[in-house]
Motif scaffolding. Structure first.
Motif, PDB file in Angstrom:
ATOM      1  N   ASN A 160      31.053 -10.365  71.743  1.00 24.86           N
ATOM      2  CA  ASN A 160      31.292 -11.678  72.359  1.00 24.86           C
ATOM      3  C   ASN A 160      31.827 -12.719  71.377  1.00 24.86           C
ATOM      4  O   ASN A 160      31.642 -13.928  71.573  1.00 24.86           O
ATOM      5  CB  ASN A 160      30.015 -12.217  73.022  1.00 24.86           C
ATOM      6  CG  ASN A 160      29.871 -11.736  74.452  1.00 24.86           C
ATOM      7  OD1 ASN A 160      30.832 -11.288  75.065  1.00 24.86           O
ATOM      8  ND2 ASN A 160      28.673 -11.811  74.985  1.00 24.86           N
ATOM      9  N   ARG A 161      32.520 -12.261  70.327  1.00 20.04           N
ATOM     10  CA  ARG A 161      33.104 -13.231  69.394  1.00 20.04           C
ATOM     11  C   ARG A 161      34.212 -12.554  68.590  1.00 20.04           C
ATOM     12  O   ARG A 161      34.236 -11.338  68.440  1.00 20.04           O
ATOM     13  CB  ARG A 161      32.052 -13.778  68.430  1.00 20.04           C
ATOM     14  CG  ARG A 161      31.492 -12.721  67.489  1.00 20.04           C
ATOM     15  CD  ARG A 161      30.565 -13.303  66.449  1.00 20.04           C
ATOM     16  NE  ARG A 161      30.234 -12.287  65.446  1.00 20.04           N
ATOM     17  CZ  ARG A 161      29.746 -12.566  64.250  1.00 20.04           C
ATOM     18  NH1 ARG A 161      29.560 -13.811  63.870  1.00 20.04           N
ATOM     19  NH2 ARG A 161      29.460 -11.602  63.408  1.00 20.04           N
ATOM     20  N   ILE A 162      35.110 -13.365  68.090  1.00 18.98           N
ATOM     21  CA  ILE A 162      36.127 -12.920  67.143  1.00 18.98           C
ATOM     22  C   ILE A 162      36.042 -13.861  65.947  1.00 18.98           C
ATOM     23  O   ILE A 162      36.315 -15.059  66.070  1.00 18.98           O
ATOM     24  CB  ILE A 162      37.542 -12.933  67.746  1.00 18.98           C
ATOM     25  CG1 ILE A 162      37.619 -12.003  68.961  1.00 18.98           C
ATOM     26  CG2 ILE A 162      38.579 -12.535  66.700  1.00 18.98           C
ATOM     27  CD1 ILE A 162      38.967 -12.007  69.671  1.00 18.98           C
ATOM     28  N   LEU A 170      43.394  -8.518  62.753  1.00 22.15           N
ATOM     29  CA  LEU A 170      44.152  -8.249  63.988  1.00 22.15           C
ATOM     30  C   LEU A 170      45.623  -8.598  63.786  1.00 22.15           C
ATOM     31  O   LEU A 170      46.514  -7.803  64.133  1.00 22.15           O
ATOM     32  CB  LEU A 170      43.550  -9.048  65.138  1.00 22.15           C
ATOM     33  CG  LEU A 170      44.204  -8.937  66.520  1.00 22.15           C
ATOM     34  CD1 LEU A 170      43.182  -9.245  67.616  1.00 22.15           C
ATOM     35  CD2 LEU A 170      45.407  -9.886  66.698  1.00 22.15           C
ATOM     36  N   ARG A 171      45.877  -9.763  63.219  1.00 21.21           N
ATOM     37  CA  ARG A 171      47.266 -10.177  63.022  1.00 21.21           C
ATOM     38  C   ARG A 171      47.963  -9.295  61.984  1.00 21.21           C
ATOM     39  O   ARG A 171      49.156  -8.971  62.123  1.00 21.21           O
ATOM     40  CB  ARG A 171      47.317 -11.653  62.625  1.00 21.21           C
ATOM     41  CG  ARG A 171      46.879 -12.587  63.750  1.00 21.21           C
ATOM     42  CD  ARG A 171      47.115 -14.047  63.425  1.00 21.21           C
ATOM     43  NE  ARG A 171      46.613 -14.921  64.491  1.00 21.21           N
ATOM     44  CZ  ARG A 171      47.245 -15.162  65.638  1.00 21.21           C
ATOM     45  NH1 ARG A 171      48.419 -14.600  65.868  1.00 21.21           N
ATOM     46  NH2 ARG A 171      46.712 -15.968  66.546  1.00 21.21           N
ATOM     47  N   ALA A 172      47.223  -8.876  60.954  1.00 22.13           N
ATOM     48  CA  ALA A 172      47.807  -7.971  59.954  1.00 22.13           C
ATOM     49  C   ALA A 172      48.187  -6.645  60.596  1.00 22.13           C
ATOM     50  O   ALA A 172      49.275  -6.092  60.337  1.00 22.13           O
ATOM     51  CB  ALA A 172      46.812  -7.753  58.815  1.00 22.13           C
ATOM     52  N   VAL A 173      47.311  -6.128  61.448  1.00 19.01           N
ATOM     53  CA  VAL A 173      47.582  -4.853  62.121  1.00 19.01           C
ATOM     54  C   VAL A 173      48.757  -5.003  63.086  1.00 19.01           C
ATOM     55  O   VAL A 173      49.614  -4.102  63.182  1.00 19.01           O
ATOM     56  CB  VAL A 173      46.306  -4.361  62.838  1.00 19.01           C
ATOM     57  CG1 VAL A 173      46.614  -3.272  63.857  1.00 19.01           C
ATOM     58  CG2 VAL A 173      45.300  -3.838  61.804  1.00 19.01           C
ATOM     59  N   GLU A 196      40.602 -11.429  75.093  1.00 20.57           N
ATOM     60  CA  GLU A 196      40.895 -12.332  73.982  1.00 20.57           C
ATOM     61  C   GLU A 196      41.730 -11.630  72.918  1.00 20.57           C
ATOM     62  O   GLU A 196      42.652 -12.223  72.337  1.00 20.57           O
ATOM     63  CB  GLU A 196      39.592 -12.869  73.390  1.00 20.57           C
ATOM     64  CG  GLU A 196      38.840 -13.827  74.287  1.00 20.57           C
ATOM     65  CD  GLU A 196      38.020 -13.158  75.388  1.00 20.57           C
ATOM     66  OE1 GLU A 196      37.402 -13.885  76.191  1.00 20.57           O
ATOM     67  OE2 GLU A 196      37.992 -11.908  75.460  1.00 20.57           O
ATOM     68  N   GLN A 197      41.414 -10.368  72.642  1.00 15.06           N
ATOM     69  CA  GLN A 197      42.251  -9.585  71.729  1.00 15.06           C
ATOM     70  C   GLN A 197      43.682  -9.516  72.243  1.00 15.06           C
ATOM     71  O   GLN A 197      44.646  -9.680  71.480  1.00 15.06           O
ATOM     72  CB  GLN A 197      41.692  -8.156  71.599  1.00 15.06           C
ATOM     73  CG  GLN A 197      40.382  -8.031  70.866  1.00 15.06           C
ATOM     74  CD  GLN A 197      39.935  -6.580  70.780  1.00 15.06           C
ATOM     75  OE1 GLN A 197      40.606  -5.675  71.296  1.00 15.06           O
ATOM     76  NE2 GLN A 197      38.800  -6.344  70.147  1.00 15.06           N
ATOM     77  N   ILE A 228      42.021  -6.052  82.600  1.00 13.57           N
ATOM     78  CA  ILE A 228      42.591  -5.447  81.391  1.00 13.57           C
ATOM     79  C   ILE A 228      43.730  -4.503  81.758  1.00 13.57           C
ATOM     80  O   ILE A 228      44.816  -4.549  81.167  1.00 13.57           O
ATOM     81  CB  ILE A 228      41.502  -4.710  80.600  1.00 13.57           C
ATOM     82  CG1 ILE A 228      40.437  -5.692  80.098  1.00 13.57           C
ATOM     83  CG2 ILE A 228      42.113  -3.943  79.427  1.00 13.57           C
ATOM     84  CD1 ILE A 228      39.158  -5.032  79.628  1.00 13.57           C
ATOM     85  N   ALA A 229      43.485  -3.651  82.739  1.00 19.08           N
ATOM     86  CA  ALA A 229      44.498  -2.664  83.125  1.00 19.08           C
ATOM     87  C   ALA A 229      45.781  -3.334  83.587  1.00 19.08           C
ATOM     88  O   ALA A 229      46.889  -2.822  83.342  1.00 19.08           O
ATOM     89  CB  ALA A 229      43.939  -1.756  84.223  1.00 19.08           C
ATOM     90  N   ALA A 230      45.659  -4.493  84.218  1.00 20.32           N
ATOM     91  CA  ALA A 230      46.841  -5.198  84.722  1.00 20.32           C
ATOM     92  C   ALA A 230      47.778  -5.645  83.610  1.00 20.32           C
ATOM     93  O   ALA A 230      48.951  -5.936  83.865  1.00 20.32           O
ATOM     94  CB  ALA A 230      46.407  -6.399  85.564  1.00 20.32           C
TER      95      ALA A 230
END
Length: 330
Positions: A160-162, A170-173, A196-197, A228-230
């Protein structure tokens, strides 16, 4: 032209075969090692190999090893298992999640990561693009200085957090993905923060058809899954066999709900078998044979009873979907 990058070279995606999409084969996570959590150390190559052979005996062909640098992977042992069993194994570049980063960086990695004591120090000190360069090298040159190249790039976020450091990785990947065209995999803690990701990846211009999101069955919420699937991303139901979290009936119902909505081409299946007690040849667990030998027949039966073609769906979840998801597209 599309291809899959395995530890022993690139193959045509049609040659991947029946695939588990998220497993751990040999790893000694420093975070757990420092805390004496022996169950979370897959530290015996021969025992891991025997479970891989069980998977092969029942018709398995390939495994995606989702172990990143901060989870204590043993690249040499895993590539030897691939060579000795004939199972195609896809390796993983990138990172896991922030609570693991308090662990000490092993000495063998210091030539690659620099003279930092912990992963947190290393990630804090480097820029996004410097971390991206590290991930790119693992895809294009080899994991941890070996000649064995990664076939996907990974990031993770917490429950429940980033955190700021997780967003940084995440941005590096994402940037490493743009450079290499490697598929992207994410760790979601208990199936949270997927949307959120996705928003952060979109801000980096990532085409979501390259993305697979892990641990979707840990958050058994059909409405959330449909959201998510959408987006077009793949969804990994990789907790098969973990009854302590949910019965198989729950997972199968979640999967069939997505199929009924037309999302069968975005579903991946695996076990995330990351404890000795999950492995047959470590500690008498269900083992890597469980999904292919026991879960698949049950799923086919339940799918058929509900008016679906169960065998056709198994072909999608374990053969065509992984072949498409884990492809590099030139």
């Amino acid at each position: 032209m599309s291809y899959i990058r395995t530890l022993h070279g690139d193959i045509a995606k049609e040659d991947l075969g029946f695939t588990y999409s998220h497993e751990h084969i040999v790893c000694r996570p420093a975070f757990w090692q420092e805390r004496g959590e022996d169950d979370l150390l897959l530290d015996d190559k021969e025992k891991s190999k025997r479970d891989v052979l069980d998977f092969k005996k029942h018709g398995g062909h390939a495994i995606v090893d989702a172990t990143a640098v901060d989870y204590g992977r043993d690249v040499q042992a895993v590539q030897e298992i691939a060579l000795e069993t004939g199972i195609k194994i896809v390796g993983t570049a990138g990172f896991n999640k922030s609570f693991l980063w308090d662990a000490k960086i092993k000495e063998e990695l210091k030539p690659l990561t620099g003279d930092y004591e912990t992963y947190t120090q290393w990630i804090e000190a480097k820029s996004i693009n410097e971390l991206a360069d590290f991930v790119i090298r693992e895809v294009e040159e080899g994991l941890e200085g070996t000649p064995f190249k990664a076939g996907q790039v990974k990031f993770g976020t917490g429950y429940n957090r980033i955190t700021p450091l997780e967003e940084k990785t995440l941005r590096a990947v994402a940037r490493a993905h743009h450079e290499t065209k490697a598929p992207v995999h994410s760790h979601t803690e208990v199936g949270t923060m997927a949307l959120e990701q996705i928003e952060l990846l979109k801000s980096e211009g990532v085409n979501l058809s390259y993305l697979s999101l892990g641990h979707m069955d840990r958050n058994p919420d059909p409405y959330y899954h449909e959201q998510i699937a959408a987006t077009g991303a793949y969804m990994s139901f990789d907790g098969i066999g973990k009854i302590k979290y949910a019965p198989e009936s729950t997972r199968i119902a979640l999967i069939l709900n997505l199929v009924s909505k037309g999302y069968e081409d975005q579903i991946l299946i695996s076990g995330d078998t990351a404890r000795k007690t999950y492995y047959k040849h470590y500690d008498h667990g269900l083992g890597l044979e469980y999904i292919i030998a026991k879960w698949v027949p049950r799923f086919v039966d339940e799918a058929n009873r509900n008016g679906f073609d169960g065998q056709k769906l198994i072909e999608k979840f374990f053969v065509s979907n992984p072949a498409n998801c884990f492809s590099f597209k030139k």
